[in-house]
Design a protein around this motif. Sequence first.
Motif, mmCIF file in Angstrom:
data_model
loop_
_atom_site.group_PDB
_atom_site.id
_atom_site.type_symbol
_atom_site.label_atom_id
_atom_site.label_comp_id
_atom_site.label_asym_id
_atom_site.label_seq_id
_atom_site.Cartn_x
_atom_site.Cartn_y
_atom_site.Cartn_z
ATOM 1 N N VAL A 1 6.013 2.112 2.636
ATOM 2 C CA VAL A 1 5.816 1.779 1.222
ATOM 3 C C VAL A 1 5.998 3.011 0.351
ATOM 4 O O VAL A 1 6.677 2.968 -0.688
ATOM 5 N N LEU A 2 5.403 4.121 0.750
ATOM 6 C CA LEU A 2 5.520 5.342 -0.058
ATOM 7 C C LEU A 2 6.971 5.812 -0.137
ATOM 8 O O LEU A 2 7.424 6.289 -1.182
ATOM 9 N N ALA A 3 7.700 5.657 0.962
ATOM 10 C CA ALA A 3 9.114 6.035 0.937
ATOM 11 C C ALA A 3 9.904 5.121 0.005
ATOM 12 O O ALA A 3 10.794 5.565 -0.720
ATOM 13 N N ALA A 4 9.555 3.855 0.003
ATOM 14 C CA ALA A 4 10.286 2.889 -0.823
ATOM 15 C C ALA A 4 10.078 3.123 -2.308
ATOM 16 O O ALA A 4 10.981 2.876 -3.116
ATOM 17 N N VAL A 5 8.892 3.595 -2.674
ATOM 18 C CA VAL A 5 8.603 3.795 -4.100
ATOM 19 C C VAL A 5 8.800 5.247 -4.525
ATOM 20 O O VAL A 5 8.546 5.600 -5.680
ATOM 21 N N GLY A 6 9.231 6.105 -3.581
ATOM 22 C CA GLY A 6 9.575 7.472 -3.939
ATOM 23 C C GLY A 6 8.407 8.421 -4.018
ATOM 24 O O GLY A 6 8.456 9.398 -4.771
ATOM 25 N N HIS A 7 7.346 8.187 -3.224
ATOM 26 C CA HIS A 7 6.193 9.100 -3.206
ATOM 27 C C HIS A 7 6.065 9.744 -1.843
ATOM 28 O O HIS A 7 6.427 9.183 -0.836
ATOM 29 N N GLY B 1 0.302 7.215 -5.820
ATOM 30 C CA GLY B 1 1.255 7.794 -6.745
ATOM 31 C C GLY B 1 0.987 7.468 -8.195
ATOM 32 O O GLY B 1 1.140 8.323 -9.084
ATOM 33 N N PHE B 2 0.531 6.247 -8.477
ATOM 34 C CA PHE B 2 0.318 5.821 -9.856
ATOM 35 C C PHE B 2 -1.081 6.147 -10.371
ATOM 36 O O PHE B 2 -1.303 6.189 -11.579
ATOM 37 N N GLY B 3 -2.017 6.346 -9.456
ATOM 38 C CA GLY B 3 -3.395 6.561 -9.869
ATOM 39 C C GLY B 3 -3.597 7.667 -10.882
ATOM 40 O O GLY B 3 -4.301 7.483 -11.893
#
Length: 561
Positions: free
Chosen positions: A555-561, A269-271
């Motif tokens: 993890v992706l669900a937790a950070v909204g991706h 997501g941040f890349g």
Amino acid sequence: MDSSDSARRVTAALATAGITDVVLAPGSRSAPLAYALAEAAERGELRIHVRVDERVAGFTALGLALGSQRPAAVVTTSGTAVGELLPAVMEANHAAVPLVVLSADRPDELRGTGANQTTRQAGLFGVHVRAAVDVPAGTDPSPYLARALAESRGVNGPAGPVQVNLAFRDPLVPSMPSTDTDAEVTSEAGVHAASGMTGGDSAGPDRGTTTAAPPSGAAARTVVVAGDGAGELAAVFAQHLSLPLLAEPSSNARFGSSVIGAYRLLLEGFGPRIERVVVFGRPTLSRPVAALLARTDVERALYVPEQPAWFEEGRRPERLIGTLDELLAFAGRGPDGWLRQWREAGARAEAALQLLLDEEPALTGLHVADAVWENTADNLMLGSSNPIRDVDLMASGDWHPLEVYANRGLAGIDGSISTAGGIALAAGIPTRLLVGDLTFLHDAGGLLLGPGEEEPDLQVVVLNDAGGGIFGLLEHGQPATVERYGTAVERLFGTPHSADLAALAAGYGVRHRLISTAAELDAALAEPVTGRLVLEVRTDRAGLRGFHARVKQAVLAAVGH
């Protein structure tokens, strides 16, 4: 010609030459040969003998050649695996035994760049082989094989060993339809190839390359990547500029206010937001980081105050910077909110990981990695393969062992127990080693001490999943591959075994304890490390691919991706 076609031509040449026995030491770069050999074995053209230890594989092939009075072949992956064959090759040289070494290698564009498990291995055996040929990736290996096999039989003198070094490009798995998306990792295809690591134009440490550095102090969406050996300077640098720090465990920089937990899962997501990357040390663990460093739309700088040993001059794509002033100017200060966004995402990722682990009914490699990191105050050494990657995912920046070691020069699994024992003896500092079962078995001889020898204070934590779990997370674990090759995937990559680690430790006079629960693990790790002790934690790798898919999804669900 792709790697699979090339490997099939190798096995065809072996069959034509009358070679019926091939010893395989499993590995990633040699995967095309493994699949081609499986196909040949299905047709009844040859027999495969699987050995985990390359030194054992070499001498097994030597014995097959001696007993059958015809050439026998041994297959290894790249890196230290090839070097493990030297004793067998030396014996074959002086005994005139036709031993055929098939060593897998990276393609030329990756040699000398610092690519993982890559060295100059063509011609490694020097005067001890009758011939050494280096087959470029994408080239028909048949004529090379014909020449080498003729030399092994003594066409121009005594029979003896030969080396055929075979370069393979990705993909390393035969092509087949696949809709599998559950694995955390993806193919290396395009990662290194797109990185610009083709040599020729990059400069040495005293000459800048790529784009010009921004004005001093300019804000930029920069991240700091700390690879093996980076040191605490990477942490200080990132903190000074308010930049996210993506630090591998053996960087010894995984501390401070800039450390980002579970960073490799956040890069999806941040890349795309990253503009610049500053690299300290040598990153080798993560495909997402390798993909980041391969992006030509990102300005990249590698801090090299002196010429390092892990790459050759002119073979890296980054701008090479030798002074901190220039590096500070290149990096720029993080813009408002840049570090905070990463830290918040990292905190949510770590919380999601802990919640998922709390719900797991049995211990996993991530449980063990988390407990080992949190309970180690003295030296810590991490074995290659899954253990160091599990620690990379779980290690908190709020705690750091005294010093973290790992054999990342060529990232082999060989010699880990012996290395850790030497570290413990060097300064008399208790040392904990985390390894997988195959790494443990590969260097079990490192447990042997003669009477009167000084005993290190060494605790060996063995994550025993009865085989090579990492391959199930790679392309080899894809359902289409498993469906096509069936039990061959498990045999040639999973390398199952039923070794009794308790009996093995007892045979060497080393204490052993079997750990079954998280509470038992924490209690054992809290005890002082005195003398030698093996802590064995048994896990099941059958569901490992699905487990890592759930980790990524959580993890992706937790950070909204």
